[in-house]
Design a protein around this motif. Structure first.
Motif, PDB file in Angstrom:
ATOM      1  N   PRO A 138       0.813  -1.219   0.000  1.00  0.00           N
ATOM      2  CA  PRO A 138       0.000   0.000   0.000  1.00  0.00           C
ATOM      3  C   PRO A 138       0.849   1.272   0.000  1.00  0.00           C
ATOM      4  N   LEU A 139       0.350   2.301  -0.665  1.00  0.00           N
ATOM      5  CA  LEU A 139       1.066   3.563  -0.749  1.00  0.00           C
ATOM      6  C   LEU A 139       1.231   4.233   0.609  1.00  0.00           C
ATOM      7  N   CYS A 182      -3.769  -9.908  -9.835  1.00  0.00           N
ATOM      8  CA  CYS A 182      -3.716  -8.460  -9.630  1.00  0.00           C
ATOM      9  C   CYS A 182      -3.917  -7.720 -10.946  1.00  0.00           C
ATOM     10  N   GLY A 183      -3.464  -8.303 -12.057  1.00  0.00           N
ATOM     11  CA  GLY A 183      -3.743  -7.706 -13.355  1.00  0.00           C
ATOM     12  C   GLY A 183      -5.235  -7.679 -13.647  1.00  0.00           C
ATOM     13  N   LEU A 184      -5.926  -8.749 -13.299  1.00  0.00           N
ATOM     14  CA  LEU A 184      -7.380  -8.779 -13.463  1.00  0.00           C
ATOM     15  C   LEU A 184      -8.055  -7.711 -12.608  1.00  0.00           C
ATOM     16  N   VAL A 185      -7.587  -7.559 -11.367  1.00  0.00           N
ATOM     17  CA  VAL A 185      -8.158  -6.546 -10.472  1.00  0.00           C
ATOM     18  C   VAL A 185      -7.948  -5.154 -11.060  1.00  0.00           C
ATOM     19  N   MET A 186      -6.757  -4.909 -11.599  1.00  0.00           N
ATOM     20  CA  MET A 186      -6.474  -3.601 -12.186  1.00  0.00           C
ATOM     21  C   MET A 186      -7.381  -3.322 -13.379  1.00  0.00           C
ATOM     22  N   VAL A 206      -6.909   5.176  -8.546  1.00  0.00           N
ATOM     23  CA  VAL A 206      -7.251   3.818  -8.121  1.00  0.00           C
ATOM     24  C   VAL A 206      -5.952   3.112  -7.759  1.00  0.00           C
ATOM     25  N   GLU A 207      -5.878   2.604  -6.559  1.00  0.00           N
ATOM     26  CA  GLU A 207      -4.675   1.910  -6.108  1.00  0.00           C
ATOM     27  C   GLU A 207      -4.951   0.415  -5.974  1.00  0.00           C
ATOM     28  N   VAL A 208      -4.053  -0.402  -6.485  1.00  0.00           N
ATOM     29  CA  VAL A 208      -4.155  -1.852  -6.347  1.00  0.00           C
ATOM     30  C   VAL A 208      -2.856  -2.372  -5.733  1.00  0.00           C
ATOM     31  N   PRO A 209      -2.775  -2.402  -4.391  1.00  0.00           N
ATOM     32  CA  PRO A 209      -1.598  -3.015  -3.762  1.00  0.00           C
ATOM     33  C   PRO A 209      -1.664  -4.527  -3.937  1.00  0.00           C
TER      34      PRO A 209
END
Length: 387
Positions: A138-139, A182-186, A206-209
């Motif tokens: 997470p950022l 995670c690519g699918l989530v993005m 949109v953040e995807v950790p």
């Protein structure tokens, strides 16, 4: 400037036709996300170094710039080579960004800030931009700038521990599952944010950790009894963690059979002549069968060895029991359609997985060579007056 009016080649027919995406990603996770967006009609412009993206070199392929992986991962995209370490290269990317509906980025947060390609700068350039950023952690955590690849995320998300509960030793799945999930989530997050912009006119970050996305994925079933507070059982879904949950050997090969409904167990064991198991109270209903997953899988494996794969598939089809022969990777690849690439020749095409009845996805452009579309894209910028 719309993607539909600028990109050469056959017109896009997918649901994202008319949208342009700036691809600031590399390796697998981000490129897989943008492959999905490109298949669904978006004009995806990927910015690469002069050496090309790492996925171009991952494994063998028919061309020095195109591995078997990149032939599908880079399809439907346009490749631009720019030196992001130079002021001129960064300026060109920022000009390109003003023409894009969405940005997908997977560089480390610190690198994006140093290049002035982070969301804060992107929003200044295009206030309604959808900016999807994926990174390992997470950022707002102290690990935001740490490198994180699939192996690291599998370990940090609980997947390796799930394997340890089966075999006694932590292990990694033999597929880059974290990168692809995670690519699918993005990809899904980008389309959701574009829908929000369509309704409101506003973009967003949109953040995807990766670690959080994979923990969400793993804990769907493996949160199990630990989700309740106080816990009513340990984490981990017992049926999935049985060491006996695996394909079963038949007389002539391998099969995977899952007699899911309670009546299926009785039918299967009765067919094998095992009335004792057909009437076993351990398998009388779904709850009981889950509690006794270890013995159930052992008993199913034992009876599968009495007939051929074809015989069992025939019975299971008649009885409505889910079953499949174990297909090899080579067999699956051999079933794919082929196409001709102007530089790489004939190759197999992995079809887009989602089928839209009105706005079908398509593979309309072969994977580009490194920087193949630089002149075309920069000329479009000049014509559009993007600044």
């Amino acid at each position: 400037m719309s993607a539909a009016s600028s990109a050469t080649g056959p017109p896009a027919t997918g649901p994202l036709a008319g949208h342009r995406v700036l691809d600031l990603t590399n390796v697998i996770m981000g490129p897989y996300a943008t492959q999905i967006l490109a298949d669904q009609g978006a004009d995806v412009i990927v910015v690469e170094p002069r050496s090309g993206d790492t996925n171009r070199l991952m494994g063998p392929g028919p061309h020095p710039q195109l591995s078997g992986i990149s032939l599908n991962l880079m399809r439907n995209k346009r490749s631009v080579t720019l030196d992001l370490k130079s002021p001129a290269g960064r300026d060109a990317v920022r000009r390109l960004l003003t023409t894009c509906d969405a940005v997908v980025a997977s560089y480390r947060p610190g690198a994006l800030r140093r290049m002035s390609l982070d969301y804060a700068r992107a929003r200044e350039l295009r206030p309604d931009v959808v900016y999807c950023q994926g990174q390992g952690f997470p950022l707002d955590s102290d690990r935001a700038d740490e490198p994180a690849y699939d192996d690291i995320v599998q370990a940090a998300s609980g997947l390796a521990d799930a394997a340890a509960r089966v075999s006694g030793t932590p292990a990694l799945l033999p597929t880059i599952l974290a990168d692809k999930v995670c690519g699918l989530v993005m990809a899904q997050a980008v389309t959701a944010a574009l829908l929000h912009r369509e309704r409101t006119g506003t973009g967003q970050h949109v953040e995807v950790p990766m670690v959080e996305a994979m923990r969400s994925f793993v804990l769907v079933e493996h949160g199990a009894g630990a989700i309740a507070q106080p816990p009513v059982a340990d984490a981990g879904y017992p049926r999935i963690l049985s060491p006996h949950r695996r394909p079963q050997r038949t007389l002539d090969g391998w099969i995977s059979v899952l007699p899911y409904a309670p009546g299926h167990y009785a039918d299967l064991f009765a067919e094998a002549g095992r009335r004792d198991l057909a009437n076993d109270p351990r398998y009388a209903d779904r709850r009981a069968a889950i509690r006794h997953s270890d013995s159930l899988y052992r008993d199913v494996a034992e009876v599968m060895g009495t007939r051929t794969t074809g015989e069992w598939l025939g019975f299971c089809a008649t009885a409505g029991i889910p079953a499949s022969a174990v297909a090899t990777l080579d067999e699956i690849v051999a079933e794919l359609p082929t196409t001709d690439h102007p530089a790489a020749g004939s190759h197999r095409v992995i079809p887009p997985p989602a089928r839209f009845s009105r706005t079908p996805s398509s593979v309309r452009r072969g994977a580009p060579l490194i920087g193949q579309d630089t002149d075309e894209v920069l000329a479009e910028l000049e014509r559009s007056g993007a600044c």
